[in-house]
Every structure is written in C-alpha cells, then in structure tokens.
Design a protein around this motif. Structure first.
Motif, mmCIF file in Angstrom:
data_model
loop_
_atom_site.group_PDB
_atom_site.id
_atom_site.type_symbol
_atom_site.label_atom_id
_atom_site.label_comp_id
_atom_site.label_asym_id
_atom_site.label_seq_id
_atom_site.Cartn_x
_atom_site.Cartn_y
_atom_site.Cartn_z
ATOM 1 N N ARG A 125 0.738 -1.171 0.124
ATOM 2 C CA ARG A 125 0.059 -0.099 -0.037
ATOM 3 C C ARG A 125 0.862 1.218 0.165
ATOM 4 N N ARG A 126 2.190 1.113 0.591
ATOM 5 C CA ARG A 126 2.872 2.347 0.600
ATOM 6 C C ARG A 126 3.478 2.711 -0.867
ATOM 7 N N PHE A 127 3.530 1.704 -1.769
ATOM 8 C CA PHE A 127 3.825 2.096 -2.976
ATOM 9 C C PHE A 127 2.825 2.122 -3.843
ATOM 10 N N HIS A 128 1.558 1.521 -3.755
ATOM 11 C CA HIS A 128 0.538 1.531 -4.734
ATOM 12 C C HIS A 128 -0.901 1.972 -4.040
ATOM 13 N N GLY A 129 -0.820 2.588 -3.078
ATOM 14 C CA GLY A 129 -2.376 3.221 -2.738
ATOM 15 C C GLY A 129 -3.246 2.049 -2.506
ATOM 16 N N ASN A 130 -3.932 1.780 -3.366
ATOM 17 C CA ASN A 130 -5.098 0.641 -3.001
ATOM 18 C C ASN A 130 -5.061 -0.329 -4.065
ATOM 19 N N PRO A 131 -3.993 -1.550 -3.813
ATOM 20 C CA PRO A 131 -3.791 -2.652 -4.582
ATOM 21 C C PRO A 131 -4.754 -3.490 -4.403
ATOM 22 N N SER A 132 -5.157 -4.367 -5.574
ATOM 23 C CA SER A 132 -6.388 -5.324 -5.341
ATOM 24 C C SER A 132 -5.509 -6.622 -4.694
ATOM 25 N N GLY A 133 -4.395 -6.866 -4.334
ATOM 26 C CA GLY A 133 -3.898 -7.780 -3.733
ATOM 27 C C GLY A 133 -3.357 -9.090 -4.444
ATOM 28 N N VAL A 134 -3.644 -9.064 -5.774
ATOM 29 C CA VAL A 134 -3.353 -9.962 -6.489
ATOM 30 C C VAL A 134 -1.638 -10.238 -6.681
ATOM 31 N N ALA A 151 -12.784 -8.271 0.778
ATOM 32 C CA ALA A 151 -11.992 -7.910 2.065
ATOM 33 C C ALA A 151 -12.508 -9.202 2.990
ATOM 34 N N PRO A 152 -11.996 -10.184 3.101
ATOM 35 C CA PRO A 152 -10.596 -10.559 2.369
ATOM 36 C C PRO A 152 -10.854 -10.778 0.875
ATOM 37 N N PRO A 153 -9.789 -11.089 0.409
ATOM 38 C CA PRO A 153 -9.744 -11.587 -1.091
ATOM 39 C C PRO A 153 -9.875 -13.052 -1.085
ATOM 40 N N THR A 154 -10.333 -13.707 -1.946
ATOM 41 C CA THR A 154 -10.109 -14.987 -1.986
ATOM 42 C C THR A 154 -9.351 -15.591 -3.095
ATOM 43 N N PHE A 155 -8.522 -16.635 -2.869
ATOM 44 C CA PHE A 155 -7.616 -17.161 -4.191
ATOM 45 C C PHE A 155 -7.537 -18.848 -3.953
ATOM 46 N N THR A 156 -7.849 -19.412 -5.100
ATOM 47 C CA THR A 156 -7.584 -20.706 -5.121
ATOM 48 C C THR A 156 -6.327 -21.228 -5.914
ATOM 49 N N SER A 157 -5.555 -21.957 -5.637
ATOM 50 C CA SER A 157 -4.428 -22.478 -6.063
ATOM 51 C C SER A 157 -4.735 -23.507 -7.175
ATOM 52 N N LEU A 158 -4.408 -23.495 -8.400
ATOM 53 C CA LEU A 158 -4.654 -24.531 -9.355
ATOM 54 C C LEU A 158 -3.510 -24.993 -9.845
ATOM 55 N N ALA A 159 -3.703 -26.171 -10.486
ATOM 56 C CA ALA A 159 -2.562 -27.379 -10.850
ATOM 57 C C ALA A 159 -1.553 -26.667 -11.538
ATOM 58 N N CYS A 160 -0.126 -26.547 -11.137
ATOM 59 C CA CYS A 160 0.679 -25.813 -12.059
ATOM 60 C C CYS A 160 0.730 -26.339 -13.539
ATOM 61 N N PRO A 161 0.392 -25.599 -14.598
ATOM 62 C CA PRO A 161 0.892 -26.437 -15.914
ATOM 63 C C PRO A 161 2.460 -26.131 -16.373
ATOM 64 N N ALA A 162 2.421 -26.904 -17.497
ATOM 65 C CA ALA A 162 3.863 -27.360 -17.871
ATOM 66 C C ALA A 162 4.234 -26.041 -18.953
ATOM 67 N N TRP A 163 3.360 -25.203 -19.483
ATOM 68 C CA TRP A 163 3.867 -24.226 -20.304
ATOM 69 C C TRP A 163 4.848 -23.139 -19.778
#
Ligand code: PMV
Length: 293
Positions: A125-134, A151-163
C-alpha cells in the motif's frame, strides 16, 4: 554472523486485469523470478546494497522502509531482483513479501501466513495506494491462482501447468493509477466487456493445460483490453510480433499503457529471435510451483 533471507516471487496476470477491480475473477501466476532480501548482522550503521550492473540507487522510500524494519545500526541488507521494475511483473509485491519473510525471520517469529499477508499488504500500500492484492498473493504463494478481490480476497491455487511464456518488455512503465481511472470513467458503458473478461477467466481455467486453446483466450482478452483503451501502439506491435513468430496467443499483462506483453508458444525461440531483431528485451518465464523456493 547471523544471516536470514526472505524471497517473494514476481507475477504475471494471464487473464482478467482491470475487470478484477470490479469483482470479476482474475487468473495470475507467480513466476520463476523474484526478489530476495538477505539480512546479515554487522557492526556499525545499517547499510543497504543493491548489487548488479544495472541496479538503481535505492530510493528514499526503500531506505526508510529498511531502517524502520531493521534499525539504524547492526545490519547489512542486500536486495537482489531479476524482475524488470515497474512493468506489471509485481516487483514491489515481491519486495514486500521478501521484506515480510526476512523481518519475521530476523525477529525469530514463525512465517505465519496471516502475519505475512498483512505485513506485505501494508508495504504494498505504501507503494501502490489501493492494490487489489493479486500481486501479493502471487508473490507469497507462487503457482497459478484464481483471485477475486474482496475483504478478505479469495484465491484458489490451481494445478501448475507445464507451459512457459515469452515476456516482451515495452521498455516503459505503465501508469497503473491513470489507466484504472480511464477504465472507471467508461463504466457502465463497458460493463458487458468487463463481464466477458470474467467469463474468459472461467474458460481459461478449463483450458489451463491446453495451451493452444488458452492462447486463443489470451488473444480475445487482448482485443477487449484494446477496446477499453489500455493498450498502446507499442503493445499492439509486440502482440503482432509474437503472433507473427508463431505464438498460440499473446496479450498485454498488467495495467497496460506500457509494461509487458506475454505470449504463449510451443517454441519460444522464433519469438526471442524476432524480439532481438526488433531490439526488444525478451525472456522466458515459467509458473513457479507454489511454496517458497
Ligand atoms: O500493472 P499491474 O500488474 O500492477 O496491474 C494492475 C492490475 C489492475 O487490474 C489493472 C489493477 C489491480 O489493482 O488489480
């Protein structure tokens, strides 16, 4: 001599920038590049080194941040990054996470996920004001994340691809706040386009391990980003360069206006050659599997 280290990953947004500001999901990933902060106990005043041939002199905000965290005496700090700065690759969030990890370790506190999140978000926040958090989510966790602001954000980990993706650097920083504002002013006229971006994120999740299909979705996302006015002639040229050199798909990544273009390709070599011929800095990154390296 006591030494601790903290690391944060860089990130790229695969699909969903700008729409994510209005509650649509985004798909982003931590990359196999990032920022490391090493703290070594030492006599005398605290010093900050940023080694590397092209490292900028530390800016005053950075010095202030470091002395708040480690005091004015007793520590030698070394900050290294292999991310381009200010190009939408999460350089500040990776620094925020590296600092949070190093600070907790320096104070012999456990790397508790909630403590890391709130510490890193406060720095961001000190660098970017209002970041989405991504950016902070990717810098902390790596891997591919489906992220929804909140607030709070939700994030889900997906299986890591090979590309892998080829990153083409426009050479200029994207004015994130200005572009977010430009998009905001066009609402509600562009809301259907933003909704379509949200749908593309769902389709991209389905196609995550099918890079030719995923490439087509990147193309559609770029077309929408052009329509909402956040691309630029340079970014469109870089997308054209990558497609002309065989990419499955390409788009700007981040706020736009400058920053980077990403391209998905079976073979990065022709894209890297075309970029070199056009004197465009380019390199390959892979999603960094989740967890600290
Ligand atoms: O340029 P970046 O990577 O910081 O991207 C900003 C992404 C936006 O969706 C435009 C804004 C945000 O806060 O998510």
């Amino acid at each position: 001599m006591r030494v601790v280290e903290g690391h944060g990953f860089g990130k790229l947004i695969l699909v969903g920038e700008h729409a994510v500001v209005y509650g649509h999901p985004a798909l982003a990933f931590g990359v196999d590049r990032g920022t490391t902060l090493r703290v070594a106990g030492a006599e005398g005043p605290t010093q900050l080194h940023m080694p590397g041939p092209r490292a900028p002199a530390p800016d005053p905000r950075l010095r202030a941040l470091m002395s708040e965290h480690f005091g004015d005496t007793g520590a030698h700090l070394t900050l290294t990054t292999d991310l381009p700065i200010g190009r939408g690759m999460g350089s500040s969030a990776s620094l925020a996470v590296a600092l949070a990890r190093a600070h907790l370790a320096w104070n012999s506190r456990p790397a508790d996920p909630d403590a890391l999140w709130s510490h890193a978000m406060a720095t961001e926040r000190r660098f970017h004001g209002n970041p989405s958090g991504v950016d902070v989510a990717c810098a902390l966790h790596g891997g591919v994340l489906r992220f929804v602001r909140g607030a709070p954000p939700t994030f889900t980990s997906l299986a890591c691809p090979a590309w892998q993706v080829v990153v083409l650097d426009s050479g200029v920083a994207g004015p994130t706040a200005e572009l977010v504002e430009r998009v905001r002013r066009q609402r509600p006229r562009i809301d259907l386009l933003l909704e379509r971006v949200g749908e593309l994120v769902g389709e991209a999740e389905e196609a995550l391990h099918d890079p030719p299909a995923l490439g087509r979705l990147l193309d559609e996302n770029h077309a929408i980003l052009r329509q909402i006015g956040v691309s630029s002639p340079t970014l469109d040229d870089l997308v054209g360069l990558a497609r002309g050199a065989g990419a499955w798909g390409a788009k700007l990544s981040g706020a736009g206006g400058g920053g980077v273009v990403i391209a998905l390709a079976e073979d990065p070599a022709p894209i890297l050659q075309a970029a070199q011929a056009a004197r465009v800095p380019a390199f390959v990154v892979r999603p960094q599997p989740g967890g600290p390296p």
